[in-house]
Scaffold this motif. Structure first.
Motif, PDB file in Angstrom:
ATOM      1  N   THR A 290       0.841  -1.188   0.000  1.00  0.00           N
ATOM      2  CA  THR A 290       0.000   0.000   0.000  1.00  0.00           C
ATOM      3  C   THR A 290       0.879   1.242   0.000  1.00  0.00           C
ATOM      4  N   LEU A 291       0.320   2.314  -0.461  1.00  0.00           N
ATOM      5  CA  LEU A 291       0.999   3.598  -0.447  1.00  0.00           C
ATOM      6  C   LEU A 291       0.238   4.528   0.485  1.00  0.00           C
ATOM      7  N   GLY A 292       0.904   5.559   0.959  1.00  0.00           N
ATOM      8  CA  GLY A 292       0.248   6.520   1.827  1.00  0.00           C
ATOM      9  C   GLY A 292       0.766   7.912   1.584  1.00  0.00           C
ATOM     10  N   LEU A 293       0.071   8.883   2.116  1.00  0.00           N
ATOM     11  CA  LEU A 293       0.499  10.274   2.060  1.00  0.00           C
ATOM     12  C   LEU A 293       0.968  10.678   3.449  1.00  0.00           C
ATOM     13  N   PHE A 294       2.081  11.400   3.503  1.00  0.00           N
ATOM     14  CA  PHE A 294       2.660  11.786   4.775  1.00  0.00           C
ATOM     15  C   PHE A 294       3.053  13.252   4.741  1.00  0.00           C
TER      16      PHE A 294
ATOM     17  N   ALA B 180      -9.841  15.833  -3.385  1.00  0.00           N
ATOM     18  CA  ALA B 180      -9.905  17.072  -4.176  1.00  0.00           C
ATOM     19  C   ALA B 180      -9.048  18.171  -3.558  1.00  0.00           C
ATOM     20  N   GLU B 181      -8.878  18.166  -2.250  1.00  0.00           N
ATOM     21  CA  GLU B 181      -8.089  19.194  -1.567  1.00  0.00           C
ATOM     22  C   GLU B 181      -6.584  19.011  -1.760  1.00  0.00           C
ATOM     23  N   LEU B 182      -6.166  17.879  -2.259  1.00  0.00           N
ATOM     24  CA  LEU B 182      -4.728  17.643  -2.475  1.00  0.00           C
ATOM     25  C   LEU B 182      -4.138  18.646  -3.458  1.00  0.00           C
ATOM     26  N   GLY B 183      -4.941  19.156  -4.379  1.00  0.00           N
ATOM     27  CA  GLY B 183      -4.471  20.092  -5.397  1.00  0.00           C
ATOM     28  C   GLY B 183      -3.885  21.371  -4.824  1.00  0.00           C
ATOM     29  N   ARG B 184      -4.271  21.758  -3.631  1.00  0.00           N
ATOM     30  CA  ARG B 184      -3.736  22.990  -3.042  1.00  0.00           C
ATOM     31  C   ARG B 184      -2.516  22.726  -2.149  1.00  0.00           C
ATOM     32  N   HIS B 185      -2.055  21.506  -2.129  1.00  0.00           N
ATOM     33  CA  HIS B 185      -0.893  21.147  -1.314  1.00  0.00           C
ATOM     34  C   HIS B 185       0.319  20.878  -2.192  1.00  0.00           C
ATOM     35  N   THR B 186       1.496  21.076  -1.606  1.00  0.00           N
ATOM     36  CA  THR B 186       2.747  20.746  -2.276  1.00  0.00           C
ATOM     37  C   THR B 186       3.016  19.265  -2.059  1.00  0.00           C
ATOM     38  N   LEU B 187       3.147  18.536  -3.155  1.00  0.00           N
ATOM     39  CA  LEU B 187       3.392  17.096  -3.065  1.00  0.00           C
ATOM     40  C   LEU B 187       4.774  16.778  -3.619  1.00  0.00           C
ATOM     41  N   ILE B 188       5.441  15.851  -2.980  1.00  0.00           N
ATOM     42  CA  ILE B 188       6.724  15.335  -3.454  1.00  0.00           C
ATOM     43  C   ILE B 188       6.498  13.865  -3.730  1.00  0.00           C
ATOM     44  N   GLY B 189       6.820  13.443  -4.949  1.00  0.00           N
ATOM     45  CA  GLY B 189       6.546  12.054  -5.292  1.00  0.00           C
ATOM     46  C   GLY B 189       7.453  11.561  -6.386  1.00  0.00           C
ATOM     47  N   TYR B 190       7.006  10.475  -7.001  1.00  0.00           N
ATOM     48  CA  TYR B 190       7.763   9.831  -8.058  1.00  0.00           C
ATOM     49  C   TYR B 190       7.630  10.581  -9.372  1.00  0.00           C
ATOM     50  N   VAL B 191       8.540  10.327 -10.273  1.00  0.00           N
ATOM     51  CA  VAL B 191       8.472  10.877 -11.629  1.00  0.00           C
ATOM     52  C   VAL B 191       7.374  10.099 -12.344  1.00  0.00           C
ATOM     53  N   PRO B 192       6.313  10.779 -12.800  1.00  0.00           N
ATOM     54  CA  PRO B 192       5.157  10.057 -13.397  1.00  0.00           C
ATOM     55  C   PRO B 192       5.540   9.104 -14.524  1.00  0.00           C
ATOM     56  N   ASP B 193       6.487   9.466 -15.379  1.00  0.00           N
ATOM     57  CA  ASP B 193       6.870   8.600 -16.495  1.00  0.00           C
ATOM     58  C   ASP B 193       7.559   7.324 -16.053  1.00  0.00           C
ATOM     59  N   LEU B 194       8.067   7.281 -14.824  1.00  0.00           N
ATOM     60  CA  LEU B 194       8.788   6.110 -14.345  1.00  0.00           C
ATOM     61  C   LEU B 194       7.947   5.182 -13.484  1.00  0.00           C
ATOM     62  N   ILE B 195       6.714   5.588 -13.195  1.00  0.00           N
ATOM     63  CA  ILE B 195       5.847   4.744 -12.394  1.00  0.00           C
ATOM     64  C   ILE B 195       5.326   3.628 -13.272  1.00  0.00           C
ATOM     65  N   VAL B 196       5.450   2.401 -12.799  1.00  0.00           N
ATOM     66  CA  VAL B 196       4.992   1.219 -13.560  1.00  0.00           C
ATOM     67  C   VAL B 196       3.495   1.152 -13.524  1.00  0.00           C
TER      68      VAL B 196
END
Length: 124
Positions: free
Chosen positions: A88-92, A108-124
């Motif tokens: 599973t994945l989670g948000l922290f 829907a509220e995630l759009g107003r937050h700064t997210l750090i994550g994976y490079v979309p093109d590299l996600i399987v």
């Protein structure tokens, strides 16, 4: 059973030796496997383990790995596969970020937050 029978006939012991290349996602390889492989090689001094990060596509047939740990079940090749764990994945967020920005109550509220994550093109 065949390998065990052959070893018994040949008078070989239960020694494990040789090189095994294990392909695993970066996070799993670093956070879980790496700290456990030393214990395994301490038990089997003639065993060499090479831990390699598994990119989106790799080939067991080209010996890029002998054992591969992947998020998705392989669909090609004559492979033996088994499930290790549920994943599973989670948000922290840090406490300081949450205090300064609040926490989202809905997706829907995630759009107003700064997210750090994976490079979309590299996600399987």
């Amino acid at each position: 059973d065949m390998i065990a029978a052959r070893a018994t006939i040949a008078g070989e012991g239960d020694d494990v030796s040789g090189t095994v290349r294990i392909g695993a996602p970066d996070g799993f390889g670093v956070a879980f496997l790496a700290k456990r492989l030393g214990e395994l090689t301490a038990l089997h001094r003639e065993l060499t383990i090479q831990l390699v990060p598994v990119p989106r596509s790799f080939s067991l047939s080209r010996r890029e790995a002998d054992i591969a740990i992947t998020v998705e079940r392989p669909t090609e090749g004559r492979l033996v596969a088994g499930k290790l764990v549920d994943y599973t994945l989670g948000l922290f967020a840090s406490r300081a970020y949450a205090e300064a920005n609040g926490l989202p109550a809905t997706a829907a509220e995630l759009g107003r937050h700064t997210l750090i994550g994976y490079v979309p093109d590299l996600i399987v």
